[in-house]
Design an enzyme around this catalytic site. Structure first.
Site, PDB file in Angstrom:
ATOM      1  CB  SER A   1      -0.954   0.019   1.203  1.00 32.19           C
ATOM      2  OG  SER A   1      -0.250   0.221   2.403  1.00 32.19           O
TER       3      SER A   1
ATOM      4  CE  LYS B   1      -2.841   2.273   4.375  1.00 28.17           C
ATOM      5  NZ  LYS B   1      -2.097   1.063   4.707  1.00 28.17           N
TER       6      LYS B   1
END
Length: 146
Positions: A66, A103
């Site tokens: 990701s 993230k």
């Protein structure tokens, strides 16, 4: 997000001596070959180079893809500093609803967003009642090719 997103979390050993490896003054071109200098500029300790706050730093291995747009790939070792105050735009290790993730932290218009760096993944916009804990700011990543 599965809880097995990260394989290991380790901290540097307190009081361990640095490992000093040779640092060559000649930069290695990534294009065409160039003759190398035959002398060593000095010695470099990766722990001293990569770790600013030894007692507040831990390592975690990334799993998944990701964050490939930020240069973080499956299996990379992330250096994480717990002493840094996370700012909007920082890459963080976070716990959201009891699940670990890495993230980019975005604060925008009163919202908190965990943004992946891969268009195949959706942003996570925190909703009322969700719990977010930031464990630390990712300060660097290392790769092992072999």
């Amino acid at each position: 997000m599965p809880s097995s997103l990260y394989q290991t979390i380790t901290a540097p050993l307190a009081g361990s001596p640095p490992i000093l490896a040779p640092l060559f003054s000649h930069k290695v071109p990534a294009g065409f070959p160039s003759p190398a200098d035959d002398y060593i500029e000095g010695r470099l300790s990766l722990d001293q180079h990569l770790i600013q706050h030894k007692d507040a730093t831990f390592f975690v291995r990334a799993k998944g893809n990701s964050m490939v747009g930020a240069g973080i790939f499956d299996g990379d070792l992330l250096v994480v500093d717990r002493s840094l105050n996370p700012s909007s735009g920082d890459i963080v290790i976070a716990v959201l609803d009891a699940e670990l993730t890495v993230k980019r932290l975005i604060r925008r218009d009163g919202m908190v967003i965990l943004k992946p760096e891969n268009p195949d993944f959706s942003e996570i916009v925190l909703k009322e009642g969700q719990e977010l804990q930031v464990w630390g700011v990712v300060t660097s990543t290392t790769k092992k090719f072999i």
